[in-house]
Design an enzyme around this catalytic site. Structure first.
Site, mmCIF file in Angstrom:
data_model
loop_
_atom_site.group_PDB
_atom_site.id
_atom_site.type_symbol
_atom_site.label_atom_id
_atom_site.label_comp_id
_atom_site.label_asym_id
_atom_site.label_seq_id
_atom_site.Cartn_x
_atom_site.Cartn_y
_atom_site.Cartn_z
ATOM 1 C CG ASN A 1 -45.492 -22.134 27.692
ATOM 2 O OD1 ASN A 1 -45.752 -22.177 29.065
ATOM 3 N ND2 ASN A 1 -46.268 -23.042 27.509
ATOM 4 C CG HIS B 1 -43.344 -23.365 34.391
ATOM 5 N ND1 HIS B 1 -44.114 -24.226 35.011
ATOM 6 C CD2 HIS B 1 -43.088 -24.184 33.379
ATOM 7 C CE1 HIS B 1 -44.709 -25.305 34.729
ATOM 8 N NE2 HIS B 1 -43.400 -25.332 33.891
ATOM 9 C CG HIS C 1 -51.786 -25.516 29.234
ATOM 10 N ND1 HIS C 1 -51.874 -27.077 29.233
ATOM 11 C CD2 HIS C 1 -53.036 -25.824 29.311
ATOM 12 C CE1 HIS C 1 -52.467 -27.646 29.676
ATOM 13 N NE2 HIS C 1 -53.147 -26.259 28.952
ATOM 14 N NE ARG D 1 -51.829 -27.280 33.053
ATOM 15 C CZ ARG D 1 -51.901 -29.188 32.876
ATOM 16 N NH1 ARG D 1 -53.056 -29.774 33.245
ATOM 17 N NH2 ARG D 1 -50.872 -29.598 32.096
ATOM 18 N NE ARG E 1 -52.242 -28.128 37.288
ATOM 19 C CZ ARG E 1 -51.690 -29.478 36.777
ATOM 20 N NH1 ARG E 1 -50.036 -29.441 36.170
ATOM 21 N NH2 ARG E 1 -52.437 -30.309 36.891
ATOM 22 C CD GLU F 1 -49.497 -25.484 25.291
ATOM 23 O OE1 GLU F 1 -49.973 -25.972 26.211
ATOM 24 O OE2 GLU F 1 -48.319 -24.842 25.003
ATOM 25 C CB THR G 1 -45.752 -30.854 31.791
ATOM 26 O OG1 THR G 1 -46.048 -30.341 30.958
ATOM 27 C CG2 THR G 1 -45.237 -32.218 32.265
ATOM 28 C CB THR G 2 -49.184 -31.160 28.183
ATOM 29 O OG1 THR G 2 -49.714 -30.392 28.283
ATOM 30 C CG2 THR G 2 -50.226 -32.321 27.370
ATOM 31 C CD GLU H 1 -46.493 -27.604 20.309
ATOM 32 O OE1 GLU H 1 -47.222 -27.051 20.603
ATOM 33 O OE2 GLU H 1 -45.964 -27.529 21.411
ATOM 34 C CG HIS I 1 -43.573 -31.713 26.529
ATOM 35 N ND1 HIS I 1 -42.565 -32.474 27.363
ATOM 36 C CD2 HIS I 1 -44.745 -31.329 27.493
ATOM 37 C CE1 HIS I 1 -43.646 -31.611 28.758
ATOM 38 N NE2 HIS I 1 -44.719 -31.402 28.534
HETATM 39 N N1 PXP Z 1 -45.975 -27.611 23.569
HETATM 40 C C1 PXP Z 1 -46.954 -28.310 24.693
HETATM 41 C C2 PXP Z 1 -48.147 -28.251 24.115
HETATM 42 C C3 PXP Z 1 -47.249 -28.167 25.873
HETATM 43 O O1 PXP Z 1 -47.514 -28.354 26.154
HETATM 44 C C4 PXP Z 1 -45.711 -27.618 26.701
HETATM 45 C C5 PXP Z 1 -45.785 -27.332 28.141
HETATM 46 O O2 PXP Z 1 -46.519 -26.375 28.712
HETATM 47 C C6 PXP Z 1 -45.016 -27.148 25.788
HETATM 48 C C7 PXP Z 1 -44.911 -27.061 24.561
HETATM 49 C C8 PXP Z 1 -43.338 -26.364 26.472
HETATM 50 O O3 PXP Z 1 -42.868 -27.764 27.037
HETATM 51 P P1 PXP Z 1 -41.733 -26.879 28.015
HETATM 52 O O4 PXP Z 1 -42.172 -26.128 29.097
HETATM 53 O O5 PXP Z 1 -41.193 -28.352 28.445
HETATM 54 O O6 PXP Z 1 -40.571 -26.335 27.320
#
Ligand code: PXP
Length: 238
Positions: free
Chosen positions: A6, A9, A42, A44, A48, A69, A99-100, A150, A190
Site C-alpha cells: 500500500n 503514505h 486508497h 479517500r 488526503r 481501496e 486510518t481505516t 480481507e 492492517h
Molecule cells: N488493508 C486495508 C483495507 C487498509 O485500509 C489498510 C490501511 O490503509 C491496509 C491494509 C494497510 O495497513 P497498514 O498501512 O497498517 O499496513
C-alpha cells in the site's frame, strides 16, 4: 503468500508540503521491481493522500495488480468503473479517522454493497470486502457477492499482550479456514509489520497480505526497494 504494498503514505508525505514529490507512481514501480505482487492505494473522499491523478497513472504503470481501496459510494464506484483497477477493496470510511478503523458493517449497508458490487463486477473488476474476522460476517460477504475478503488484522497487531495476540491469531486462523471452505479467497491486512507478520504466516488460507505503513516507514531509512525486499524475504519463507 503474496505481498501487496500500500503506497498511500508516499502520497501522505507529498501532501505534507503540497508538492509534487515523492510520487506514489514512481514508488509503485520500485515496489514491483523489489518483488511486490500487487499495489494498493486508497482513494479517500477527502483526497488526503492518493488523488485522482495518481489512480489514473497507477492504472497505466502497475503491471502486477492494482487494488483500489475505496468506500462504496456512487462517486467512487463511478471512478472505479472508468479506471478499471484489477481489484476494488471496499472499506468503511470515516472522515475524521487517521486510518481505516474497523471492518465493514455489511448488514447495515447490504443494499448499497450489493449494488456497488454488481456494478463493479459488470466491468469485470474483482471485489474484496474489508471485514473483521468474525464467522457470522462470512455468509453476509457471500450474499452481497464478494469474491475476496480481507481480514482486518488491526486487533491482532495492536494487542497489548501475548495472550490477546494469540487469541486474535487463533480467531483469524479459524475464520480463514471457514472462509476458504465457503469458496472465498482470503487476504489480510492492517498494522502488519516485519515482526508481527511471522506467526501470522502459519495460516495457509491467507493468500495475500496488504502492508503499507511499516514498509513505507522502513523505506525512509533503507530505501523503498530494500524495505520491500526485506518483507518479501520474510513472506517467501512460508
Ligand atoms: N488493508 C486495508 C483495507 C487498509 O485500509 C489498510 C490501511 O490503509 C491496509 C491494509 C494497510 O495497513 P497498514 O498501512 O497498517 O499496513
Amino acid at each position: 503468500m503474496k505481498l501487496a504494498v500500500n503506497i498511500d503514505h508516499v502520497a501522505t508525505l507529498r501532501e505534507a508540503r503540497g508538492e509534487i514529490e515523492p510520487d506514489p507512481v514512481i514508488a509503485a514501480g520500485i515496489c514491483e521491481l523489489a518483488g511486490a505482487e500487487g499495489i494498493v492505494c486508497h482513494l479517500r473522499e477527502d483526497r488526503r493522500h492518493i488523488n485522482d491523478r495518481d489512480v489514473r497513472l497507477l492504472r497505466e504503470v502497475v503491471k502486477t495488480k492494482l487494488d483500489l481501496e475505496m468506500a462504496a459510494t456512487d462517486e467512487m464506484v463511478k471512478i472505479a468503473c472508468e479506471i478499471l483497477p484489477d481489484l476494488v477493496t471496499l472499506v468503511p470510511e470515516n472522515r475524521k479517522e487517521l486510518t481505516t478503523e474497523g471492518g465493514l458493517n455489511i448488514s447495515a449497508m447490504k443494499l448499497r454493497l450489493t449494488d456497488a458490487i454488481d456494478e463493479l463486477k459488470s466491468k469485470e473488476i474483482l471485489v474484496s470486502l474489508f471485514i473483521d474476522p468474525e464467522p457470522e460476517i462470512l455468509d453476509l460477504a457471500l450474499e452481497v457477492g464478494a469474491d475476496i475478503i480481507e481480514f482486518h488484522t488491526g486487533k491482532y497487531a495492536n494487542s497489548i499482550d501475548e495472550k490477546s495476540q494469540l487469541n486474535e491469531l487463533t480467531k483469524i486462523g479459524t475464520v480463514s479456514r471457514m472462509a476458504a471452505e465457503m469458496g472465498l479467497i482470503v487476504t489480510a491486512g492492517h498494522g502488519l509489520n516485519y515482526f508481527n507478520i511471522q506467526p501470522f504466516l502459519n495460516i495457509p488460507e491467507i493468500r495475500e497480505v496488504s502492508i503499507g505503513h511499516a514498509i513505507i516507514s522502513r523505506a525512509v531509512f533503507t530505501g523503498l526497494q530494500r524495505a520491500v525486499e526485506d518483507m518479501t524475504k520474510i513472506i517467501s519463507k512460508f
